[in-house]
Design an enzyme around this catalytic site. Structure first.
Site, PDB file in Angstrom:
ATOM      1  N   LEU A   1     -27.115   6.133  68.708  1.00 40.26           N
ATOM      2  CA  LEU A   1     -26.048   5.163  69.017  1.00 40.26           C
ATOM      3  C   LEU A   1     -26.351   4.383  70.292  1.00 40.26           C
ATOM      4  CD1 LEU A   1     -23.003   7.533  68.451  1.00 40.26           C
ATOM      5  CD2 LEU A   1     -23.668   5.628  66.972  1.00 40.26           C
TER       6      LEU A   1
ATOM      7  N   THR B   1     -29.038   4.523  74.148  1.00 38.32           N
ATOM      8  CA  THR B   1     -30.002   5.260  74.966  1.00 38.32           C
ATOM      9  C   THR B   1     -29.571   5.142  76.418  1.00 38.32           C
ATOM     10  OG1 THR B   1     -31.362   3.294  75.135  1.00 38.32           O
ATOM     11  CG2 THR B   1     -31.957   4.871  73.414  1.00 38.32           C
ATOM     12  N   GLY B   2     -29.927   6.139  77.190  1.00 38.37           N
ATOM     13  CA  GLY B   2     -29.580   6.113  78.607  1.00 38.37           C
ATOM     14  C   GLY B   2     -30.805   6.494  79.423  1.00 38.37           C
ATOM     15  N   SER B   3     -30.589   6.709  80.698  1.00 36.49           N
ATOM     16  CA  SER B   3     -31.702   6.964  81.597  1.00 36.49           C
ATOM     17  C   SER B   3     -32.387   8.299  81.307  1.00 36.49           C
ATOM     18  CB  SER B   3     -31.189   6.974  83.032  1.00 36.49           C
ATOM     19  OG  SER B   3     -30.171   6.023  83.181  1.00 36.49           O
TER      20      SER B   3
ATOM     21  N   GLY C   1     -32.019  10.326  78.322  1.00 36.92           N
ATOM     22  CA  GLY C   1     -32.040  10.791  76.949  1.00 36.92           C
ATOM     23  C   GLY C   1     -31.319   9.781  76.083  1.00 36.92           C
ATOM     24  N   ARG C   2     -30.694  10.251  75.027  1.00 38.00           N
ATOM     25  CA  ARG C   2     -29.995   9.308  74.150  1.00 38.00           C
ATOM     26  C   ARG C   2     -28.726   9.916  73.602  1.00 38.00           C
ATOM     27  NH1 ARG C   2     -33.661   6.995  69.894  1.00 38.00           N
ATOM     28  NH2 ARG C   2     -35.243   6.867  71.479  1.00 38.00           N
ATOM     29  N   VAL C   3     -27.922   9.057  72.986  1.00 38.87           N
ATOM     30  CA  VAL C   3     -26.689   9.522  72.352  1.00 38.87           C
ATOM     31  C   VAL C   3     -26.868   9.341  70.849  1.00 38.87           C
ATOM     32  CG1 VAL C   3     -24.208   9.180  72.139  1.00 38.87           C
ATOM     33  CG2 VAL C   3     -25.308   8.890  74.365  1.00 38.87           C
TER      34      VAL C   3
ATOM     35  N   ASP D   1     -18.452   4.231  87.838  1.00 37.83           N
ATOM     36  CA  ASP D   1     -19.387   3.474  86.988  1.00 37.83           C
ATOM     37  C   ASP D   1     -18.652   2.588  85.992  1.00 37.83           C
ATOM     38  OD1 ASP D   1     -21.902   2.629  86.341  1.00 37.83           O
ATOM     39  OD2 ASP D   1     -22.406   4.336  85.056  1.00 37.83           O
TER      40      ASP D   1
ATOM     41  N   LYS E   1     -17.735  -0.445  83.932  1.00 34.37           N
ATOM     42  CA  LYS E   1     -18.410  -1.659  83.435  1.00 34.37           C
ATOM     43  C   LYS E   1     -18.158  -1.708  81.935  1.00 34.37           C
ATOM     44  CE  LYS E   1     -22.813   0.842  83.162  1.00 34.37           C
ATOM     45  NZ  LYS E   1     -24.238   0.870  83.426  1.00 34.37           N
TER      46      LYS E   1
ATOM     47  N   ASN F   1     -19.452   0.928  79.431  1.00 31.82           N
ATOM     48  CA  ASN F   1     -18.901   2.292  79.415  1.00 31.82           C
ATOM     49  C   ASN F   1     -17.484   2.346  78.857  1.00 31.82           C
ATOM     50  OD1 ASN F   1     -21.216   3.421  80.359  1.00 31.82           O
ATOM     51  ND2 ASN F   1     -20.603   3.415  82.517  1.00 31.82           N
TER      52      ASN F   1
ATOM     53  N   ASP G   1     -19.091   8.030  79.527  1.00 30.17           N
ATOM     54  CA  ASP G   1     -20.133   8.154  80.546  1.00 30.17           C
ATOM     55  C   ASP G   1     -19.572   8.557  81.907  1.00 30.17           C
ATOM     56  OD1 ASP G   1     -22.403   8.258  81.972  1.00 30.17           O
ATOM     57  OD2 ASP G   1     -23.049   6.198  81.607  1.00 30.17           O
TER      58      ASP G   1
ATOM     59  N   THR H   1     -23.609   0.554  89.203  1.00 28.77           N
ATOM     60  CA  THR H   1     -24.414  -0.466  88.540  1.00 28.77           C
ATOM     61  C   THR H   1     -24.329  -1.727  89.402  1.00 28.77           C
ATOM     62  OG1 THR H   1     -23.873   0.519  86.430  1.00 28.77           O
ATOM     63  CG2 THR H   1     -24.641  -1.763  86.381  1.00 28.77           C
TER      64      THR H   1
HETATM   65  N1  ATP Z   1     -18.573   9.134  72.408  1.00 27.10           N
HETATM   66  C1  ATP Z   1     -19.331   8.107  72.011  1.00 27.10           C
HETATM   67  N2  ATP Z   1     -19.125   7.526  70.817  1.00 27.10           N
HETATM   68  C2  ATP Z   1     -19.902   6.492  70.415  1.00 27.10           C
HETATM   69  N3  ATP Z   1     -20.917   5.982  71.150  1.00 27.10           N
HETATM   70  C3  ATP Z   1     -21.165   6.525  72.337  1.00 27.10           C
HETATM   71  C4  ATP Z   1     -20.400   7.613  72.831  1.00 27.10           C
HETATM   72  N4  ATP Z   1     -20.876   7.930  74.054  1.00 27.10           N
HETATM   73  C5  ATP Z   1     -21.882   7.073  74.298  1.00 27.10           C
HETATM   74  N5  ATP Z   1     -22.071   6.225  73.273  1.00 27.10           N
HETATM   75  C6  ATP Z   1     -23.074   5.154  73.174  1.00 27.10           C
HETATM   76  O1  ATP Z   1     -24.245   5.539  73.876  1.00 27.10           O
HETATM   77  C7  ATP Z   1     -24.460   4.666  75.004  1.00 27.10           C
HETATM   78  C8  ATP Z   1     -25.052   5.460  76.145  1.00 27.10           C
HETATM   79  O2  ATP Z   1     -24.098   6.445  76.527  1.00 27.10           O
HETATM   80  P1  ATP Z   1     -23.890   6.837  78.030  1.00 27.10           P
HETATM   81  O3  ATP Z   1     -23.572   5.601  78.814  1.00 27.10           O
HETATM   82  O4  ATP Z   1     -22.935   7.964  78.112  1.00 27.10           O
HETATM   83  O5  ATP Z   1     -25.352   7.331  78.373  1.00 27.10           O
HETATM   84  P2  ATP Z   1     -26.115   7.352  79.741  1.00 27.10           P
HETATM   85  O6  ATP Z   1     -27.355   8.157  79.479  1.00 27.10           O
HETATM   86  O7  ATP Z   1     -25.246   7.853  80.828  1.00 27.10           O
HETATM   87  O8  ATP Z   1     -26.443   5.832  79.952  1.00 27.10           O
HETATM   88  P3  ATP Z   1     -26.839   5.101  81.304  1.00 27.10           P
HETATM   89  O9  ATP Z   1     -28.035   5.817  81.843  1.00 27.10           O
HETATM   90  O10 ATP Z   1     -27.139   3.694  80.840  1.00 27.10           O
HETATM   91  O11 ATP Z   1     -25.640   5.177  82.184  1.00 27.10           O
HETATM   92  C9  ATP Z   1     -23.091   4.048  75.271  1.00 27.10           C
HETATM   93  O12 ATP Z   1     -23.185   2.837  75.947  1.00 27.10           O
HETATM   94  C10 ATP Z   1     -22.541   3.900  73.851  1.00 27.10           C
HETATM   95  O13 ATP Z   1     -23.083   2.779  73.218  1.00 27.10           O
END
Ligand code: ATP
Length: 386
Positions: free
Chosen positions: A81, A83-85, A87-89, A198, A200, A203, A216, A233
């Site tokens: 769904l 990706t983040g710094s 890992g991924r969701v 955070d 924005k 989130n 997040d 950010t």
């Molecule tokens: N509960 C959820 N339901 C649906 N999508 C989600 C959910 N949580 C996160 N996502 C998707 O995954 C993305 C990344 O999630 P999140 O911001 O929590 O990750 P992160 O690793 O902290 O990212 P970053 O490093 O960019 O802050 C979100 O922007 C959203 O698109």
């Protein structure tokens, strides 16, 4: 007059620059209510119950015994769904109750390398105590040798960010609706002495019903009064954070002002393609408002985006009440809004029912090594509560 013109030109140029930097999204503006089928707003009213008699469908790897009640074997991976710094969701489906969840994965090594161990443990601890209609709920956590996992409600409507990019700007009433729900979420967090840090549009997720869900909590922090860490950010960071001064909850009200500005203008007020320049702009705090901003919006934003924290709205004697009572919010009945009894301005188009992920961008998938338990767990001791 000429000054005003150049401001507008500068604004338009920034807008173009910003739009191209922020890529994607070809769908036309979408702010009318969808007439799609009306599923219940949440499919996740009960916690997923692992049942021993059901066989996992995803992997046969042995399960590491953790404090969490779950393991990767309880879930089937559907797709990424976001990706983040670290890992991924993933969108996942419980093999026990068939429901969909969002599974946030952190690679332990990356978290340690980026010195984010404390923030990651904070995220788990904070999410475990939060229960609010406008905040994503976490159901459980677990870990294997390489990764840690958070299981959360799957919020199907995608990011407010995507909606804003497609619409370019929001009409005043729409921006006000989202801002009001965000305010209630922040008020709740602050009542628990949690600074979010955070805020924005990326989130803020949209539920099927069109109500918001803050997600997040990677930078959220429980503090009695002041804290110091530089995080956030660039476009949304408050000047006192950049100045590495001790700061408090008022940083969230600054970011709240930036969010409202971005929803109304389609660009953040201190934007520059270079983050360093953005920081300089924030520090100078010279703000200009596009001509179409309403007078009461300008007044509210002037109070929120205030460099001197002692005069910032939300941080004065009456706290959040000063913001709630502001004329820009005069139509909002806060109690009704909290109960979710207000029609939302936009219902995400979710054509194929529960588990639909059409509101999320596609990400390349990989072979995931989740569930590995027979390797040395170098960093497990740093995440004792997962
Ligand atoms: N509960 C959820 N339901 C649906 N999508 C989600 C959910 N949580 C996160 N996502 C998707 O995954 C993305 C990344 O999630 P999140 O911001 O929590 O990750 P992160 O690793 O902290 O990212 P970053 O490093 O960019 O802050 C979100 O922007 C959203 O698109």
């Amino acid at each position: 007059m000429s000054n005003k013109m150049s401001l507008q030109e500068q604004f338009d140029r920034q807008q173009q620059d910003y739009q191209s930097r922020l890529s994607q999204l070809v769908t036309p503006p979408v702010l009318s209510s969808s007439t799609q089928s009306t599923m219940p707003t949440s499919q996740l009213l009960e916690e997923p119950q692992p049942q021993q008699q059901l066989q996992p469908v995803h992997t046969n790897l042995p399960t590491r015994v953790t404090k969490g009640r779950y393991s990767i074997n309880d879930f089937q991976l559907i797709r990424t769904l976001g990706t983040g710094s670290f890992g991924r969701v993933h969108l996942v489906r419980s093999v026990h109750n068939g429901r969909f969840y969002a599974m946030k994965v952190f690679r332990k090594r990356q978290v340690v390398k980026a010195k984010q161990v404390e923030h990651t443990n904070d995220e788990r601890r904070i999410l475990s105590v939060l229960q609010h209609p406008f905040i994503t709920r976490m159901w459980g956590t677990f870990q294997d040798c390489k990764s840690i996992f958070l299981i959360m409600d799957y919020i199907e409507g995608g990011e407010l960010f995507s909606l804003l990019r497609r619409s370019r700007t929001f009409p005043n009433q729409v921006a006000k609706f989202y801002a009001a729900e965000v305010l209630l979420a922040l008020e709740y967090l602050h009542s628990k002495n949690i600074i979010y840090r955070d805020l924005k549009p990326e989130n803020i997720l949209l539920a099927r019903s069109g109500h918001i869900k803050l997600t997040d909590f990677g930078f959220a922090k429980e503090v009695d009064s002041k804290t110091y860490t530089l995080c956030g950010t660039p476009d949304y960071i408050a000047p006192e954070v950049i100045a590495v001064q001790p700061y408090n909850k008022a940083v969230d009200w600054w970011s709240f002002g930036i969010l409202i500005y971005e929803m109304l203008a389609g660009i953040t007020p201190f934007y520059d393609s270079s983050p360093i320049k953005t920081y300089e702009n924030i520090t100078k705090c010279e703000i200009s408002f596009p001509a179409h901003f309403q007078k009461d919006a300008v007044e509210l934003l002037g109070g929120l985006i205030k460099k001197d924290v002692t005069f910032r709205l939300g941080n004065l004697q009456n706290g959040v009440e000063d913001i709630k009572d502001h004329t820009w919010f005069k139509e909002v009945v806060w109690e009704t809004l909290l109960l979710g009894n207000i029609e939302t301005p936009y219902e995400p188009n979710i054509p194929s029912g529960v588990g639909d992920s059409s509101q999320f961008e596609r990400y390349p998938e990989e072979d995931y090594d989740y569930g590995v338990t027979d390797l040395q767990d170098e960093f497990g001791y740093l995440f004792p509560d997962f």
